[in-house]
Design a protein around this motif. Structure first.
Motif, PDB file in Angstrom:
ATOM      1  N   LYS A  70       0.830  -1.207   0.000  1.00 46.80           N
ATOM      2  CA  LYS A  70       0.000   0.000   0.000  1.00 46.80           C
ATOM      3  C   LYS A  70       0.866   1.261   0.000  1.00 46.80           C
ATOM      4  CE  LYS A  70      -3.745   0.312  -0.063  1.00 46.80           C
ATOM      5  NZ  LYS A  70      -4.639   0.533  -1.231  1.00 46.80           N
ATOM      6  N   ALA A  71       1.964   1.239   0.753  1.00 49.71           N
ATOM      7  CA  ALA A  71       2.874   2.394   0.783  1.00 49.71           C
ATOM      8  C   ALA A  71       3.442   2.668  -0.599  1.00 49.71           C
ATOM      9  CB  ALA A  71       3.998   2.146   1.787  1.00 49.71           C
ATOM     10  N   TRP A  72       3.828   1.616  -1.316  1.00 47.47           N
ATOM     11  CA  TRP A  72       4.405   1.787  -2.652  1.00 47.47           C
ATOM     12  C   TRP A  72       3.342   2.236  -3.652  1.00 47.47           C
ATOM     13  CZ3 TRP A  72       6.528  -3.682  -1.521  1.00 47.47           C
ATOM     14  CH2 TRP A  72       7.559  -3.586  -0.584  1.00 47.47           C
ATOM     15  N   GLN A  73       2.129   1.748  -3.460  1.00 46.77           N
ATOM     16  CA  GLN A  73       1.038   2.207  -4.326  1.00 46.77           C
ATOM     17  C   GLN A  73       0.798   3.704  -4.133  1.00 46.77           C
ATOM     18  OE1 GLN A  73      -1.903  -0.756  -2.952  1.00 46.77           O
ATOM     19  NE2 GLN A  73      -2.106  -1.419  -5.095  1.00 46.77           N
ATOM     20  N   LYS A  74       0.859   4.150  -2.890  1.00 48.40           N
ATOM     21  CA  LYS A  74       0.646   5.577  -2.609  1.00 48.40           C
ATOM     22  C   LYS A  74       1.713   6.450  -3.266  1.00 48.40           C
ATOM     23  CE  LYS A  74      -1.759   5.078   1.837  1.00 48.40           C
ATOM     24  NZ  LYS A  74      -1.679   5.323   3.306  1.00 48.40           N
ATOM     25  N   GLN A  75       2.904   5.894  -3.455  1.00 47.99           N
ATOM     26  CA  GLN A  75       3.989   6.640  -4.092  1.00 47.99           C
ATOM     27  C   GLN A  75       3.907   6.604  -5.620  1.00 47.99           C
ATOM     28  OE1 GLN A  75       6.483   8.586  -2.598  1.00 47.99           O
ATOM     29  NE2 GLN A  75       5.059   8.314  -0.884  1.00 47.99           N
ATOM     30  N   GLY A  76       2.929   5.891  -6.137  1.00 47.39           N
ATOM     31  CA  GLY A  76       2.770   5.814  -7.583  1.00 47.39           C
ATOM     32  C   GLY A  76       3.737   4.854  -8.246  1.00 47.39           C
ATOM     33  N   CYS A  77       4.247   3.877  -7.493  1.00 51.24           N
ATOM     34  CA  CYS A  77       5.182   2.907  -8.071  1.00 51.24           C
ATOM     35  C   CYS A  77       4.484   2.063  -9.131  1.00 51.24           C
ATOM     36  CB  CYS A  77       5.733   1.987  -6.981  1.00 51.24           C
ATOM     37  SG  CYS A  77       6.801   2.818  -5.781  1.00 51.24           S
ATOM     38  N   THR A  78       5.238   1.676 -10.133  1.00 48.32           N
ATOM     39  CA  THR A  78       4.702   0.783 -11.156  1.00 48.32           C
ATOM     40  C   THR A  78       4.588  -0.628 -10.583  1.00 48.32           C
ATOM     41  OG1 THR A  78       6.888   0.177 -12.000  1.00 48.32           O
ATOM     42  CG2 THR A  78       5.848   2.151 -12.939  1.00 48.32           C
ATOM     43  N   ASP A  79       3.861  -1.474 -11.289  1.00 48.73           N
ATOM     44  CA  ASP A  79       3.741  -2.868 -10.852  1.00 48.73           C
ATOM     45  C   ASP A  79       5.115  -3.538 -10.786  1.00 48.73           C
ATOM     46  OD1 ASP A  79       1.054  -2.450 -10.762  1.00 48.73           O
ATOM     47  OD2 ASP A  79       0.521  -3.963 -12.259  1.00 48.73           O
ATOM     48  N   GLU A  80       5.975  -3.221 -11.742  1.00 50.41           N
ATOM     49  CA  GLU A  80       7.312  -3.809 -11.743  1.00 50.41           C
ATOM     50  C   GLU A  80       8.113  -3.356 -10.516  1.00 50.41           C
ATOM     51  OE1 GLU A  80      11.316  -4.152 -14.587  1.00 50.41           O
ATOM     52  OE2 GLU A  80       9.659  -2.837 -15.166  1.00 50.41           O
ATOM     53  N   GLU A  81       8.020  -2.074 -10.196  1.00 47.27           N
ATOM     54  CA  GLU A  81       8.725  -1.564  -9.017  1.00 47.27           C
ATOM     55  C   GLU A  81       8.201  -2.213  -7.741  1.00 47.27           C
ATOM     56  OE1 GLU A  81       9.982   2.979 -10.276  1.00 47.27           O
ATOM     57  OE2 GLU A  81       7.895   2.584  -9.729  1.00 47.27           O
ATOM     58  N   ILE A  82       6.872  -2.352  -7.639  1.00 45.45           N
ATOM     59  CA  ILE A  82       6.271  -2.972  -6.462  1.00 45.45           C
ATOM     60  C   ILE A  82       6.738  -4.418  -6.328  1.00 45.45           C
ATOM     61  CG2 ILE A  82       4.083  -3.772  -5.477  1.00 45.45           C
ATOM     62  CD1 ILE A  82       2.786  -1.229  -6.581  1.00 45.45           C
ATOM     63  N   SER A  83       6.775  -5.141  -7.442  1.00 41.95           N
ATOM     64  CA  SER A  83       7.219  -6.529  -7.413  1.00 41.95           C
ATOM     65  C   SER A  83       8.677  -6.628  -6.957  1.00 41.95           C
ATOM     66  CB  SER A  83       7.051  -7.144  -8.805  1.00 41.95           C
ATOM     67  OG  SER A  83       7.495  -8.492  -8.814  1.00 41.95           O
ATOM     68  N   ASN A  84       9.537  -5.749  -7.479  1.00 47.36           N
ATOM     69  CA  ASN A  84      10.946  -5.770  -7.080  1.00 47.36           C
ATOM     70  C   ASN A  84      11.118  -5.443  -5.606  1.00 47.36           C
ATOM     71  OD1 ASN A  84      11.828  -6.408  -9.662  1.00 47.36           O
ATOM     72  ND2 ASN A  84      12.126  -4.274 -10.258  1.00 47.36           N
ATOM     73  N   LEU A  85      10.419  -4.419  -5.142  1.00 46.80           N
ATOM     74  CA  LEU A  85      10.516  -4.028  -3.730  1.00 46.80           C
ATOM     75  C   LEU A  85      10.059  -5.162  -2.827  1.00 46.80           C
ATOM     76  CD1 LEU A  85       9.174  -0.396  -4.173  1.00 46.80           C
ATOM     77  CD2 LEU A  85      11.406  -0.961  -3.172  1.00 46.80           C
ATOM     78  N   CYS A  86       8.990  -5.834  -3.229  1.00 45.99           N
ATOM     79  CA  CYS A  86       8.499  -6.971  -2.453  1.00 45.99           C
ATOM     80  C   CYS A  86       9.534  -8.087  -2.399  1.00 45.99           C
ATOM     81  CB  CYS A  86       7.193  -7.487  -3.063  1.00 45.99           C
ATOM     82  SG  CYS A  86       6.574  -9.010  -2.303  1.00 45.99           S
ATOM     83  N   ASP A  87      10.163  -8.379  -3.529  1.00 39.90           N
ATOM     84  CA  ASP A  87      11.197  -9.423  -3.559  1.00 39.90           C
ATOM     85  C   ASP A  87      12.315  -9.094  -2.570  1.00 39.90           C
ATOM     86  OD1 ASP A  87       9.852 -10.881  -5.465  1.00 39.90           O
ATOM     87  OD2 ASP A  87      11.043 -10.145  -7.158  1.00 39.90           O
ATOM     88  N   TRP A  88      12.720  -7.831  -2.523  1.00 36.26           N
ATOM     89  CA  TRP A  88      13.794  -7.432  -1.611  1.00 36.26           C
ATOM     90  C   TRP A  88      13.343  -7.530  -0.158  1.00 36.26           C
ATOM     91  CZ3 TRP A  88      14.613  -2.394  -4.904  1.00 36.26           C
ATOM     92  CH2 TRP A  88      15.137  -2.754  -6.144  1.00 36.26           C
ATOM     93  N   VAL A  89      12.111  -7.095   0.113  1.00 34.14           N
ATOM     94  CA  VAL A  89      11.584  -7.174   1.482  1.00 34.14           C
ATOM     95  C   VAL A  89      11.506  -8.617   1.949  1.00 34.14           C
ATOM     96  CG1 VAL A  89       9.471  -6.900   2.837  1.00 34.14           C
ATOM     97  CG2 VAL A  89      10.345  -4.984   1.509  1.00 34.14           C
ATOM     98  N   MET A  90      11.072  -9.511   1.070  1.00 37.76           N
ATOM     99  CA  MET A  90      10.909 -10.905   1.476  1.00 37.76           C
ATOM    100  C   MET A  90      12.235 -11.597   1.739  1.00 37.76           C
ATOM    101  SD  MET A  90       7.750 -11.081   1.839  1.00 37.76           S
ATOM    102  CE  MET A  90       7.718 -12.807   2.329  1.00 37.76           C
ATOM    103  N   CYS A  91      13.342 -10.971   1.349  1.00 38.28           N
ATOM    104  CA  CYS A  91      14.650 -11.510   1.728  1.00 38.28           C
ATOM    105  C   CYS A  91      14.804 -11.485   3.253  1.00 38.28           C
ATOM    106  CB  CYS A  91      15.767 -10.702   1.072  1.00 38.28           C
ATOM    107  SG  CYS A  91      15.906 -10.974  -0.704  1.00 38.28           S
ATOM    108  N   GLY A  92      14.141 -10.542   3.900  1.00 45.14           N
ATOM    109  CA  GLY A  92      14.143 -10.522   5.363  1.00 45.14           C
ATOM    110  C   GLY A  92      13.434 -11.736   5.931  1.00 45.14           C
ATOM    111  N   ASP A  93      12.295 -12.084   5.349  1.00 47.83           N
ATOM    112  CA  ASP A  93      11.559 -13.271   5.798  1.00 47.83           C
ATOM    113  C   ASP A  93      12.345 -14.547   5.505  1.00 47.83           C
ATOM    114  OD1 ASP A  93       8.502 -12.271   6.412  1.00 47.83           O
ATOM    115  OD2 ASP A  93       9.490 -11.065   4.882  1.00 47.83           O
TER     116      ASP A  93
END
Length: 222
Positions: free
Chosen positions: A169-192
């Protein structure tokens, strides 16, 4: 705006523009309406080329709306959104400076997950049972924030689904593209993944909201 309204707005803009540039001084030759409209169109096209909009909300395949509207849960979600905003802005500025975020963000986030995972294992008495992971990280508050369904929990397997993600939701609010959101999610899930590694497990992600799926499907397994 609906197409008809956009067209009317454009015509109104052209009329105002022509009124400005067409109102020639006495010592000048008045501009024709056709030439004014042509000049206005050229300026509008040039402006769009110089300042393109970030992403196309209507074209996005990412659906991410909460069902739980509790004010306290909303406040917790906003804290998580702020964390996601930090990651986006840091990686975005790094890219502007010529660095490739994919070259460092996954490793940095995984280090955070390994640190958090080691703390969770210690707090759980040193056990590597995934039942302890559920208790330590995926309790009732977290289940409400991410609108989780726990599908299965055993010592060596832990399966759950998220129906909402405040980070997305935060990335959507920033107007990120679907590709950007997918990449950011991949990086975040490295924590998990780092957390799972601390428990001696791997993490599979057959579905994620960031990729346009209906849920985030997490499977920790040994």
């Amino acid at each position: 705006l609906p197409y008809g309204n956009r067209a009317a707005q454009s015509r109104g803009t052209m009329r105002r523009f022509c009124g400005l540039v067409g109102g020639a001084r006495r010592d000048e030759t008045p501009r024709s309406r056709a030439s004014c409209e042509l000049l206005a169109c050229r300026i509008i096209v040039a402006t769009k080329r110089e300042a393109p909009e970030r992403g196309d909300v209507m074209a996005s395949k990412v659906v991410n709306e909460p069902r739980i509207k509790n004010p306290l849960i909303k406040a917790i979600r906003e804290l998580l959104e702020h964390r996601a905003l930090w990651l986006y802005l840091l990686t975005d500025e790094a890219a502007k400076a010529g660095a490739d975020p994919a070259a460092f963000a996954p490793a940095a986030v995984k280090r955070c997950g390994l640190f958090q995972g080691a703390e969770l294992v210690a707090k759980g008495g040193g056990t590597n049972s995934l039942k302890s992971l559920k208790k330590g990280l995926f309790g009732k508050p977290a289940q409400m924030v991410f609108e989780m369904d726990v599908k299965d929990v055993q010592d060596d397997r832990f399966e759950l689904e998220f129906h909402y993600c405040p980070l997305v939701k935060a990335w959507q609010k920033q107007g990120c593209t679907d590709e950007e959101i997918s990449n950011l999610c991949d990086w975040v899930m490295c924590g998990d993944r780092g957390i799972g590694e601390a428990y001696g497990c791997e993490l599979d992600l057959p579905k994620t909201i960031a990729r346009g799926d209906d849920v985030c499907h997490l499977i920790y397994h040994r």
